[in-house]
Design a protein around this motif. Sequence first.
Motif, PDB file in Angstrom:
ATOM      1  N   GLU A  99       2.278   1.800  -3.453  1.00 47.88           N
ATOM      2  CA  GLU A  99       1.314   2.398  -4.379  1.00 47.88           C
ATOM      3  C   GLU A  99       1.038   3.862  -4.022  1.00 47.88           C
ATOM      4  O   GLU A  99       0.881   4.709  -4.902  1.00 47.88           O
ATOM      5  CB  GLU A  99       0.015   1.596  -4.354  1.00 47.88           C
ATOM      6  N   TYR A 100       1.014   4.173  -2.724  1.00 45.38           N
ATOM      7  CA  TYR A 100       0.713   5.531  -2.272  1.00 45.38           C
ATOM      8  C   TYR A 100       1.782   6.508  -2.748  1.00 45.38           C
ATOM      9  O   TYR A 100       1.477   7.621  -3.211  1.00 45.38           O
ATOM     10  CB  TYR A 100       0.602   5.555  -0.745  1.00 45.38           C
TER      11      TYR A 100
ATOM     12  N   GLU B 204       0.822  -1.210   0.000  1.00 44.61           N
ATOM     13  CA  GLU B 204       0.000   0.000   0.000  1.00 44.61           C
ATOM     14  C   GLU B 204       0.861   1.268   0.000  1.00 44.61           C
ATOM     15  O   GLU B 204       0.552   2.243  -0.703  1.00 44.61           O
ATOM     16  CB  GLU B 204      -0.927  -0.008   1.208  1.00 44.61           C
TER      17      GLU B 204
END
Length: 475
Positions: A49-50, A46
């Motif tokens: 991707e952030y 995550e």
Amino acid sequence: MPPAAATNLAHKPPDGGWGWAVVVAAFISIGFSYAFPKSLTIYFKEIQEYFSVSYSEIAWLSSVMLASMYAGGPVSSILVNRYGSRPVVMLGGLMVSAAMVLSSFGTTIIHLYLCVGVIGGFGLAFNLQPALTIIGTYFQAKRPLANGLAMTGSPVFLSILAPLNQFLFDSYGWRGSFLILGSIVLNCCVAGALMRPVHKQVASKPSSPLPKFNKAVDEGAAADASMQTADSDPEERRHEGKGPSQASKLADFSLFKHRGFLIYLTGNVVMFFGFFAPVVFLAPYAKHQGIDEYSAAFLLTIFALVDMFIRPFTGFLGNTRRIRPKIQYFFSFAVSYNGICHLLFPLASGYSGLVVYAVFFGVGFGMVSALLFEVLMDLVGAPRFSSALGLVTIIECGPVLLGPPMLGALVDTFGEYKYLYVTCGVLMLAPGLFFFIMHYFNYKKLKEEQKPEAAVETRRPGETVELKTNDEASK
């Protein structure tokens, strides 16, 4: 390489009593130190991707944290020698907590490197080394068992933190999770409060040199006592004779002339390039294969549960009469076993294959982790352990820092994880074989050096004998 090098302490370790409370405290402190960086891999996909970063860039997060933990070893060693374990561990808990709170406000990946990696890593260093050092002051005959139980904190905490982190992420996102983790890690301060200094009851002088070493084992087994006498390292006894000022040096650079220390350091530098990467990439690989998040996190739980039971069992085996005199061979086997597991990783297919790999890897990782610091103390002795650990960790921070990102670059280049795990297998198997060969010659050399010294002690039981170090004898 003495099986009970702690006999050279200026006091007689109690081998129990409040020492077991200290083991519990070390269990908590070591648990956070090693499990925390691994458990954060749950957030990697995550966070990747952030911030739109690559596999190798996200791998730097855990690498910087682990490398800072190792690089902080000498600083932690100096603080422990100066102030004791209790305040250092409490300071470390506060630092890790502050690091997680600050990182929750991060806007770039560099921000996370600095907060989680550098500040958090140094905080973990202040948790790890004092916990390992204080066990050597409380335990002697039962030291391998105590170390094994304390090192079990890592898999226990990992098995709890892995699913907890997944739950926190689903409920609060990675920012909210980091805030909550900042409060949870304050339990290190509680652990530090339990680490009160040992009551140093100085042992009375024996009538002859030989019984002095036998007194260390009050378990009642005569064979254990004779084993300790036979395997006592002449370099350790020489070190004892130089007085407490020598033992309490902040940085004992004479260790670089210690044959066993150099063997340990050389093999570990290579080993640590491939030691942590398989754990760091296990959950991301599962997610890459299309496995759901909770099942991927459960792989770390399986790995941790196996690791949890193997560590105390390894400590128990390491404390037996047959293995303890040659415990370095046991460590060599554990390192080689890890390498074989990683080399066979490409054969694991599907989720069931990953579960099997996690089980076998957990066995190997647990054995190495339980023995990693016990064999260092076995080589250099408890009085020099703090300095030795500081020197080892500052040198090992290089491979710890570079290993996962370099191996993560293989994934970026080839788009597959099998090359990463095969490379890790080679990086573990090679030092394992190196340890087997070098410790064979080291044990042989020590046996040759101890024969004339035993004869001198037998002829002159009431005199103080000036003994050569292993390196001086080899010259």
